[in-house]
Design a protein around this motif. Structure first.
Motif, PDB file in Angstrom:
ATOM      1  N   THR A  12      41.035  39.275  41.935  1.00 29.43           N
ATOM      2  CA  THR A  12      40.658  40.045  40.981  1.00 29.43           C
ATOM      3  C   THR A  12      40.882  39.498  39.335  1.00 29.43           C
ATOM      4  O   THR A  12      40.189  39.645  38.399  1.00 29.43           O
ATOM      5  N   ILE A  56      40.966  36.545  38.608  1.00 27.93           N
ATOM      6  CA  ILE A  56      39.768  35.391  38.340  1.00 27.93           C
ATOM      7  C   ILE A  56      38.700  36.084  37.499  1.00 27.93           C
ATOM      8  O   ILE A  56      38.331  35.558  36.728  1.00 27.93           O
ATOM      9  N   ILE A  57      38.377  37.345  38.163  1.00 31.54           N
ATOM     10  CA  ILE A  57      37.252  38.058  37.350  1.00 31.54           C
ATOM     11  C   ILE A  57      37.647  38.294  36.034  1.00 31.54           C
ATOM     12  O   ILE A  57      36.951  38.391  35.179  1.00 31.54           O
ATOM     13  N   PHE A 114      37.453  35.505  33.514  1.00 29.25           N
ATOM     14  CA  PHE A 114      36.032  35.319  32.945  1.00 29.25           C
ATOM     15  C   PHE A 114      35.278  36.306  32.163  1.00 29.25           C
ATOM     16  O   PHE A 114      34.881  36.366  31.256  1.00 29.25           O
ATOM     17  N   LEU A 153      30.836  44.154  36.691  1.00 34.92           N
ATOM     18  CA  LEU A 153      30.946  42.930  36.593  1.00 34.92           C
ATOM     19  C   LEU A 153      29.820  42.032  36.384  1.00 34.92           C
ATOM     20  O   LEU A 153      29.695  41.242  35.593  1.00 34.92           O
ATOM     21  N   LEU A 185      28.979  39.600  33.186  1.00 34.51           N
ATOM     22  CA  LEU A 185      28.701  38.175  33.659  1.00 34.51           C
ATOM     23  C   LEU A 185      27.340  37.759  32.995  1.00 34.51           C
ATOM     24  O   LEU A 185      27.113  36.604  32.375  1.00 34.51           O
ATOM     25  N   ASN A 210      29.342  32.154  35.643  1.00 36.09           N
ATOM     26  CA  ASN A 210      30.066  31.545  36.463  1.00 36.09           C
ATOM     27  C   ASN A 210      30.067  31.986  37.916  1.00 36.09           C
ATOM     28  O   ASN A 210      30.059  33.310  37.945  1.00 36.09           O
ATOM     29  N   ALA A 251      33.417  33.775  39.722  1.00 28.94           N
ATOM     30  CA  ALA A 251      33.559  35.322  39.412  1.00 28.94           C
ATOM     31  C   ALA A 251      32.419  35.907  39.999  1.00 28.94           C
ATOM     32  O   ALA A 251      32.491  36.970  40.604  1.00 28.94           O
ATOM     33  N   THR A 252      31.024  35.508  39.662  1.00 32.99           N
ATOM     34  CA  THR A 252      29.962  36.311  40.076  1.00 32.99           C
ATOM     35  C   THR A 252      30.017  36.642  41.764  1.00 32.99           C
ATOM     36  O   THR A 252      29.730  37.498  42.300  1.00 32.99           O
TER      37      THR A 252
END
Lengths: 363, 307, 358
Positions: free
Chosen positions: A290, A292-293, A296, A341, A345, B91, B94-95
């Motif tokens: 998590t 890592i998310i 970003f 997310l 992103l 990215n 993350a995706t």
């Protein structure tokens, strides 16, 4: 006519600020449709997730500090990861470093049980950080000595760490008074010298939260004021230029992986001695992934990570309240987080690129 | 302890069944990575395939329709990943993680009405004559059609990458997208196609779990199989033949440890379970010792054509 | 500093009181589940009992639940939020919630808590568990009769006392009716992993087992047995009736409904007191699923007679003479096991081969 993307020379500051807002709004719309399809009142569901943890008269006083408790490990790990990510060094094994940090730190603490001394907890923190650091040094050394891909080695080591955790939880670290069940002694309840409790009751502040805030500030200073931060940014943006500027890639890899491992290991130790309480088979709860998310979502910027960590924590706690108060299935919350997310992103593109409309030239 | 109780023929046959889901997912992910894209969402695509395949098979009574639907569902989820990472340049790491979260949530919502139902049986091929060959017969020729299809897919991927122009283009895109772009290849399109293939394979792998290997739908039933598929790709150092070897090794270790336990051998389960991952790291080290870094050159990097 | 602390504590208490004050006429009952309701086993049965409570009391109660709550840090928060939401009684339904439940119970003295399978109690915290080993005795009897290969496969989860008790109980009773019986035990190290459970069942069947007992939650072993043919299984936690009459010939059902209804009733009447409940077949906490026609009538009658004897308290599944695996005497002739030994059971009885891991 077609659209084309044109890379901005530098990310747009305006867009960096605006895109998360757009993403949250888009998620509320799409999520609202989903909640409506599930037979819930969409406005009520969205309000419960985003506002109730903060402002609800019944839950607010408890949930607000819990936001810090939930966000702290995510922020701590994500800050460490962001250093490497900025330089193009991909450590995706923070989950393993988190687990090993907790195991090593807990082992040190249990070795002193039941001695009471003010030195035990600091010793455990150091041991936890060293454990995570050592676990991260495996991909670091393989990368610098042999050029082995660090993404894959760090990921493989997560599985190894999970098996080590299962082994010690039902083996050497098992609570001898636990009636045969797997799991260590409970630090938070049964071993005051090794516990990481709230520093001020009712505030949620424990040492892990303090460490997370310090890490945010330190990372900010490092990235903006220190030569290492400059090297990291230069390597990420223009690797060749970095080499000409005399940046030592080996040092960079060792530094960024080491920092990420140490912070993840510390996060693990703060969790195991506080909120989680004990080493158990299920201790690794995915914080490393998590995070890592979170890194970003925070655009790899310390302040961004702080906000992203809090936002993630908000959706977790708000999601729990939505389940509790509205009878929403856990899966709907998971799906909702996935949407958030994706939107965050996807919208990043507006910060890094300009959209140009090209008209096709006549043939 | 009595090792004689373990029948190597039956062991080999059940190993092939145990390995099929991860084999399908891994061969798909390998193609994706060969194109330079790292999709960590395999678990999410697998479980979505598992539930959609199951639902369609139950409603239509046809497992074959289930597998087709599972492939489409996996590809659908992959398309989402493809659009966000390739068109919107997000990215990939993350995706991909987000995709897993999304897939796990989606699958259990879809699956609510299908809990506690049995799947229609896929049946076995039991190839006449061949299946009567001693030893080889039961091991190789008495499986369900998906086992053979998965082997055919591996063979197809191997030949396709090695001998066809499309395979060459795919590898070029994965090794160096800037150069491939300069040669006039459509990097984004090639990658999207590879991502779709990866999703379809993962979806079928998931459906194999819910329709053949378990066979029923239960929430969270993939239980980490997608992550194992990712490890197999690395273990195989991006070669189709070794994917097969890797899937059978990973599947084999798990089947073997259960068989050893049943035969009364006291084994440290955790250490045996972690061994394939340690072997994978070792393989990575050996690859790098040879001076070849193994992974496709552009793996995980964002491509933007600055034309 | 001290003043600040007092203020903070005051604020925390105030919110607790406010939470309790929200409670209306309806009695609010909360449930914390470790897995998804759709697991078809453990959590599924707890949720079924929750619905039974709603059914039984109608408008007098309101139930809330939270599923898939991870054991550890998130559990304490989930339980606290439930208490804050005005719940009068909270059931936490997994062993791993023990310390979290204890901690929350300390903070909310006016809320009653019930923790499944744990051993820590307080004035407002009761524990409850089921004597699954009683059901295992019935299973063992049927298994001992049905097997032709004399090999019974056992898919165990974790080496904890509850699982070991089940193995011992099944073995003792299978051996009674079939002296040549042999148990093959696989430790799956999971409560729930359908693919692994299927593989474990297949491995046992390939090694000659024609009866499979499971202490894991999914129906995967049932399906594997159905495919193999001529293999008998028993439903676990839930009835798994969809696999009857073959391979599933009977089952152990965790029936929490009678207990939940009784405890909720006690809260409504204001007679709730802490307790340490360990109930079996008698009070209905352990149910024996219908024995299918695949079982010969005389075997079925014998199994049902055993069930009745256990239910009435006339017979205890652990009655001497019984030796431990190493041959040392555990229970003398006619002696029955005490609950303390059973709760901490970490040994096999004589005749079982292999070692308990760790």
């Amino acid at each position: 006519m077609r659209f084309a993307l044109e890379k901005r020379p530098a990310p747009s500051r305006l867009m960096l600020g605006l895109t998360p807002l757009f993403a949250v709004i888009a998620t509320m719309l799409a999520g609202g449709v989903m909640f409506w399809a599930l037979g819930a009142n969409p406005v009520e569901a969205i309000r419960t997730i985003f506002l109730d943890p903060l402002f609800d008269p019944t839950f607010g006083a408890y949930s607000r500090p819990q936001l810090l408790v939930k966000a702290a490990p995510l922020i701590l790990i994500a800050i460490g990861l962001s250093l490497g990510f900025k330089a193009g060094i991909w450590n995706i094994g923070a989950e393993g470093q988190y687990i090993i940090g907790a195991v090593v730190g807990a082992a040190v603490g249990l070795a002193f049980y039941p001695t009471e001394s003010r030195l035990i907890f600091p010793a455990m923190v150091i041991a936890g950080a060293l454990g995570g650091w050592a676990w991260a040094m495996i991909p670091a050394i393989l990368k610098t000595r042999l050029g082995t891909n660090e993404i894959l080695v760090s990921l493989m080591l997560v599985y190894v760490a999970e098996n080590i955790l299962a082994s010690v939880a039902s083996g050497v670290l098992k609570n001898p008074e636990g009636r045969g069940f797997p799991g260590s002694r409970n630090f938070a309840r049964d071993y005051p010298a090794a516990s990481n409790l709230e520093l001020l009751p009712g505030t949620g502040m424990h040492w892990g939260v303090v460490a997370a805030f310090i890490a945010v500030i330190a990372a900010y200073v490092l990235m903006t004021r220190h030569k290492m931060g400059f090297s990291i940014r230069l390597t990420g943006e223009a690797p060749r230029a970095a080499r000409f500027a005399g940046v030592n890639p080996t040092r960079l890899v060792v530094f960024s992986l080491g920092m990420a491992g140490a912070l993840a290991g510390m996060a693990g130790l703060f969790e195991v001695t506080g909120p989680a309480g004990q080493i158990s088979i299920d201790f690794g709860s995915g914080y490393g992934f998590t995070a890592i998310i979170v890194a970003f979502l925070g655009r790899l910027h310390p302040v961004g990570i702080l906000l992203a960590g809090l936002l993630m924590a908000l959706t977790y706690i708000g999601g729990e309240l939505a389940q509790l108060m509205l009878g929403m299935p856990a899966a709907a919350i998971q799906l909702f987080q996935g949407m958030l997310l994706f939107f965050l992103l996807a919208m990043d593109v507006f910060a890094n690129y300009r959209i140009r409309i090209k008209t096709r030239e006549a043939a | 302890m009595d090792l004689g109780q373990i029948n190597p023929v039956l062991l080999a046959a059940s190993l092939m069944v145990a390995a099929t889901p991860i084999l399908l997912a891994a061969i798909g992910e390998m193609v994706v990575e060969k194109a330079g894209v790292l999709n960590l969402g395999v678990e999410g695509m697998m479980i979505t395939g598992a539930v959609v395949g199951f639902a369609v098979a139950v409603n239509s009574g046809s497992p074959a329709a289930g597998f087709v639907a599972a492939a489409l569902a996996g590809a659908g989820l992959a398309l989402l990943f493809g659009l966000i990472t390739q068109v919107l340049k997000s990215n990939q790491v993350a995706t991909g993680l987000g995709l897993t979260l999304f897939g796990l949530g989606l699958s259990s919502l879809i699956g609510k009405p299908y809990e506690g139902i049995k799947a229609p049986s896929l049946g076995k091929l039991d190839i006449p004559l061949l299946s009567d060959i001693p030893v080889l017969g039961p091991v190789l020729f008495r499986h369900d059609p998906m086992v053979y299809l998965s082997l055919l897919i591996v063979l197809g991927v191997w030949a396709g990458l090695k001998y066809t122009r499309a395979g060459l283009v795919l590898r070029a895109v994965g090794e160096n997208h800037t150069a491939a772009h300069a040669l006039g290849y459509k990097v984004i399109r090639v990658r999207l196609a590879a991502i779709l293939f990866g999703g379809a394979s993962a979806g079928m792998g998931g459906a194999y779990l819910s329709l053949v290997r378990v066979p029923t739908w239960v929430e969270g039933m993939t239980a980490g199989a997608g992550w194992i598929a990712l490890a197999i790709v690395v273990f195989a150092s991006w070669r189709a033949g070794r994917i097969l070897l890797g899937a059978y090794l990973f599947g084999g270790v798990s089947v073997l440890q259960l068989n050893l336990q049943a035969a009364g051998v006291a084994i440290p389960v955790e250490y045996l379970s972690m061994s394939p991952y340690l072997v994978t790291i070792l393989v990575l080290v050996i690859i790098s010792l040879r001076g070849n870094h193994g992974a496709p050159g552009s793996l995980g990097r964002v491509f933007h054509a600055s034309s | 500093m001290n003043l600040l602390k007092t203020l903070a504590v005051g604020a925390a208490l105030a919110t607790g009181v406010a939470g309790a004050a929200v409670a209306q006429d309806k009695t609010k009952v909360g449930f914390i589940y470790v897995g998804p309701i759709g697991d078809g086993g453990w959590t599924y049965e707890h949720n079924k009992a929750r619905l039974a409570v709603e059914e039984h009391y109608g408008d007098a109660v309101e139930t809330v639940y939270q599923e898939s709550v991870p054991e550890g840090a998130d559990a304490e928060r989930a339980i606290t939020q439930m208490a804050l939401s005005g719940a009068d009684l909270i059931f936490t339904t997994s062993f791993g919630f023990m310390d979290a439940t204890v901690a929350v119970a300390e903070k909310f003295p006016d809320v009653k808590f019930e923790h499944a399978t744990g051993y820590k109690t307080a004035d407002n915290l009761a524990v409850y568990s089921a004597r699954f080993y009683e059901g295992r005795a019935v299973q063992g009897t049927i298994a001992g009769h049905l097997t032709e290969s004399n090999i019974v496969g056992y898919i165990a989860s974790y080496p904890i006392p509850e699982v070991i008790r089940g193995i011992n109980s099944a073995y003792i009773h299978a051996k009674k009716v079939n002296p040549d019986i042999q148990f093959k035990i696989i430790w799956a190290y999971t409560w729930f992993d359908p693919a692994k459970e299927a593989d474990a069942a297949k491995a046992l069947i390939e090694q000659g087992a024609d009866v499979i007992l499971q202490h894991t939650d999914s129906t995967a072993p049932q399906a594997a047995a159905a495919e193999a043919g001529n293999v008998y299984t028993f439903g676990q936690a839930s009835d798994m009736i969809e696999y009857a009459p073959m391979p599933r010939v009977s089952s152990i059902i965790d029936d929490w409904a009678p207990y939940y209804i009784e405890r909720v009733g006690a809260v409504i009447d204001g007679t709730w007191e802490t307790a340490d409940t360990w109930d079996g077949i008698g009070p209905g906490m352990v149910g024996i699923g219908e024995i299918s026609d695949a079982v010969p009538a005389d075997v079925k009658a014998e199994a049902l007679a055993l069930k009745d004897a256990i239910a009435s308290g006339e017979y205890h599944p652990f009655t001497g003479p019984l030796n431990k695996q190493d041959g040392s005497v555990w229970l003398a002739e006619g002696e029955t096991a005490d609950d303390g030994t059973l709760l901490g059971m970490d040994f096999y009885v004589e005749g079982i081969e292999g070692e308990i891991p760790n």
